[in-house]
Structure formats: C-alpha cells, structure tokens
Design a protein around this motif. Structure first.
Motif, PDB file in Angstrom:
ATOM      1  N   ILE A  48       0.812  -1.217   0.000  1.00  0.00           N
ATOM      2  CA  ILE A  48       0.000   0.000   0.000  1.00  0.00           C
ATOM      3  C   ILE A  48       0.846   1.268   0.000  1.00  0.00           C
ATOM      4  O   ILE A  48       0.552   2.220  -0.736  1.00  0.00           O
ATOM      5  CB  ILE A  48      -0.963  -0.002   1.199  1.00  0.00           C
ATOM      6  N   SER A  62      -3.300   1.989 -13.697  1.00  0.00           N
ATOM      7  CA  SER A  62      -4.711   2.147 -13.333  1.00  0.00           C
ATOM      8  C   SER A  62      -5.014   3.531 -12.754  1.00  0.00           C
ATOM      9  O   SER A  62      -6.045   4.141 -13.084  1.00  0.00           O
ATOM     10  CB  SER A  62      -5.117   1.076 -12.310  1.00  0.00           C
ATOM     11  N   LEU A  63      -4.127   4.035 -11.891  1.00  0.00           N
ATOM     12  CA  LEU A  63      -4.388   5.296 -11.197  1.00  0.00           C
ATOM     13  C   LEU A  63      -3.868   6.515 -11.949  1.00  0.00           C
ATOM     14  O   LEU A  63      -4.523   7.558 -11.979  1.00  0.00           O
ATOM     15  CB  LEU A  63      -3.763   5.252  -9.799  1.00  0.00           C
ATOM     16  N   ALA A  68      -0.765  -0.387 -10.488  1.00  0.00           N
ATOM     17  CA  ALA A  68      -1.315   0.832  -9.895  1.00  0.00           C
ATOM     18  C   ALA A  68      -0.947   2.057 -10.724  1.00  0.00           C
ATOM     19  O   ALA A  68      -1.769   2.971 -10.898  1.00  0.00           O
ATOM     20  CB  ALA A  68      -0.799   0.991  -8.469  1.00  0.00           C
ATOM     21  N   TYR A  88       0.188   7.626  -5.963  1.00  0.00           N
ATOM     22  CA  TYR A  88      -1.050   8.364  -6.204  1.00  0.00           C
ATOM     23  C   TYR A  88      -0.893   9.847  -5.856  1.00  0.00           C
ATOM     24  O   TYR A  88      -1.413  10.722  -6.563  1.00  0.00           O
ATOM     25  CB  TYR A  88      -2.184   7.747  -5.387  1.00  0.00           C
ATOM     26  N   VAL A 112       2.070   2.543  -3.341  1.00  0.00           N
ATOM     27  CA  VAL A 112       0.931   2.950  -4.169  1.00  0.00           C
ATOM     28  C   VAL A 112       0.367   4.286  -3.713  1.00  0.00           C
ATOM     29  O   VAL A 112       0.004   5.145  -4.533  1.00  0.00           O
ATOM     30  CB  VAL A 112      -0.162   1.858  -4.151  1.00  0.00           C
ATOM     31  N   LYS A 171       0.619  11.983  -8.559  1.00  0.00           N
ATOM     32  CA  LYS A 171      -0.091  12.065  -9.835  1.00  0.00           C
ATOM     33  C   LYS A 171      -0.028  13.462 -10.458  1.00  0.00           C
ATOM     34  O   LYS A 171       0.216  13.603 -11.660  1.00  0.00           O
ATOM     35  CB  LYS A 171      -1.543  11.626  -9.662  1.00  0.00           C
ATOM     36  N   PHE A 227       2.477  -4.904  -8.418  1.00  0.00           N
ATOM     37  CA  PHE A 227       1.461  -4.050  -7.795  1.00  0.00           C
ATOM     38  C   PHE A 227       1.686  -2.592  -8.160  1.00  0.00           C
ATOM     39  O   PHE A 227       0.727  -1.868  -8.483  1.00  0.00           O
ATOM     40  CB  PHE A 227       1.508  -4.234  -6.273  1.00  0.00           C
ATOM     41  N   VAL A 228       2.938  -2.137  -8.130  1.00  0.00           N
ATOM     42  CA  VAL A 228       3.236  -0.741  -8.459  1.00  0.00           C
ATOM     43  C   VAL A 228       2.983  -0.463  -9.937  1.00  0.00           C
ATOM     44  O   VAL A 228       2.408   0.574 -10.303  1.00  0.00           O
ATOM     45  CB  VAL A 228       4.696  -0.398  -8.092  1.00  0.00           C
TER      46      VAL A 228
END
Length: 251
Positions: free
Chosen positions: A35, A126-127, A123, A42, A38, A45, A119-120
């Motif tokens: 988490i 996706s993000l 993410a 985020y 990620v 961004k 996962f990174v």
C-alpha cells in the motif's frame, strides 16, 4: 540403527511451505508493503501530469520504497525474531544443509519483490495512466531483483551486527526513514548539489536510477551502467560482511 537422511529437495520444500505460511500469518505487513508505494505514487499524480517527474521515474521511486520495506524491515526483522526464538538453532541440529534455511527465506522474499513490482506497475497504469514499453516490464523485474539484493544485503548486515531483535527493528525503521526522506528530497534537488550527488550514488539513488532506466530503456546511459555496477557492488560487499558476522543464536 541407520539414520535416514531426507533428500535435500524434500527438506527445502518443507522449509519453503513453513516460510510461506509464516509470511501469510504476517499478511498485514505484506499489505502495508504494497500500500505505501501505491499511496505515494497516487500523491505524485499531479507531478506526473504536469511533467515535473516522468512516469518511469515515479514508478521507479515507488518500487524502490517497496523494495526497501521488504529487504530492510521484512527480511531482517523476521530473521532477528526467529533467531531470538531459537528457531534457527533447532533447524541447525536437524539433518539438513545450512544453505537451505536461508535460501528458503530468500525465495519467499523474491516472491514478495515480484509482487510489489507488479502491484506498483498495475497501480501506475490504473491510477495515473503510466505506460512503459513492453521490454521495460521485463527489464523492470530484472532491475527489481538486483535492487532488492542491495536492501536484503543491508538487512543481512544489520541482523549480522545486531543481535537484539528490538534494536534490529528500531535500526531498520531508522534506516528506512532516512533512505525515504533523503532519497525523495534529493530527487527533487531540495538538499543541494553536493548532498544530491551523494544520494545519487547511495543505495537508494543507484537502485532508483537503475529501475527508472529499465522502465524506459531509451533513457539507459553510461551513468545507468555505472549505477548497475555500483548496485551489484553494494550487494556483494554488504552481504559478504553480513553473512560473515551472522550468528545462528543471539546467546
């Protein structure tokens, strides 16, 4: 009566199953390791959108943070905890090669490294809509393994030099915090040129550089090659010292 020694492969499979079960019981720490990178990705961004930082560099920095959590905090703390409980001493008297004990642990960490990297990357797409070339995914996994070797080596060094599990835990948290703060601030030039250059060739900087260039192969330069060699050098030297200093018992 003749003693029947089990096959090394059988012993290794049994150890691996036990280590995987232990990792599953500590799934909260696993989730945290996934988490944190990620969340940072985020929050960055707007920087990626405004081109203040490239997508590959953002992915590389967050992957580096995840690798640090695995190598520094996950690996070293589990080794220190099991040593304090006497698990290693019980395993040492069993009819099995000593190398299988550590290889099993490292294999579990390898799985965690690949999981964090996936996962990174997922993410990021996706993000933040970050995409990298197809060959970048292959090179990213290879770079993640090389980079994680540095942090596993640092973790091995800490647990080799320090016997008390509580002090190991405190030390790994301190080193983790220092790496994150100096690494991210240095990346944005907030600490000056001299300190920034030192951070560039620190374990954080070389791994981040290696991952960033791997995710965007067109940006691979001679400096990246030097970062790769320095990263391997860190891993070899630190792991050698950590292995030599390591004791199976803290008594």
């Amino acid at each position: 009566m003749e003693t029947i020694v089990p096959a090394t492969s059988t012993v290794f499979k049994a150890l691996l199953r036990a280590d995987l079960k232990t990792q599953w019981r500590n799934r909260r720490a696993v989730i945290l390791s996934l988490i944190v990178p990620v969340v940072i990705l985020y929050t960055w961004k707007p920087l990626v959108t405004n081109h203040a930082i490239s997508g590959a560099a953002a992915l590389a920095s967050c992957t580096t943070i995840g690798l640090m959590a695995i190598g520094l905090m996950g690996y070293s703390n589990s080794i220190a905890r099991d040593r304090d409980k006497g698990i290693f001493m019980r395993l040492r008297v069993a009819p099995l090669p000593a190398w299988t004990i550590m290889i099993s642990r490292l294999f579990v960490q390898l799985m965690m490294i690949l999981l964090v990297t996936v996962f990174v990357l997922v993410a990021g797409y996706s993000l933040d809509g970050i995409t990298i070339p197809a060959e970048g995914y292959v090179l990213a996994f290879a770079a993640a393994i090389v980079g994680a070797a540095v942090y596993l080596a640092i973790g091995q060094l800490i647990v080799g030099l320090i016997k008390n599990p509580e002090i190991v835990n405190a030390t790994t948290r301190l080193v983790y915090f220092i790496f994150i703060m100096t690494g991210m601030l240095g990346q944005f030039g907030a600490l000056g040129d001299v300190v920034g250059n030192c951070i560039k060739w620190s374990p954080y900087g070389t791994v981040q550089n290696l991952l960033s260039a791997s995710m965007d192969p067109s940006k691979w330069t001679s400096t990246t090659t030097e970062a790769l060699l320095v990263t391997i050098g860190y891993a070899v030297v630190l792991s050698t010292i950590g292995i030599r200093k390591f004791q199976w018992s803290n008594k």
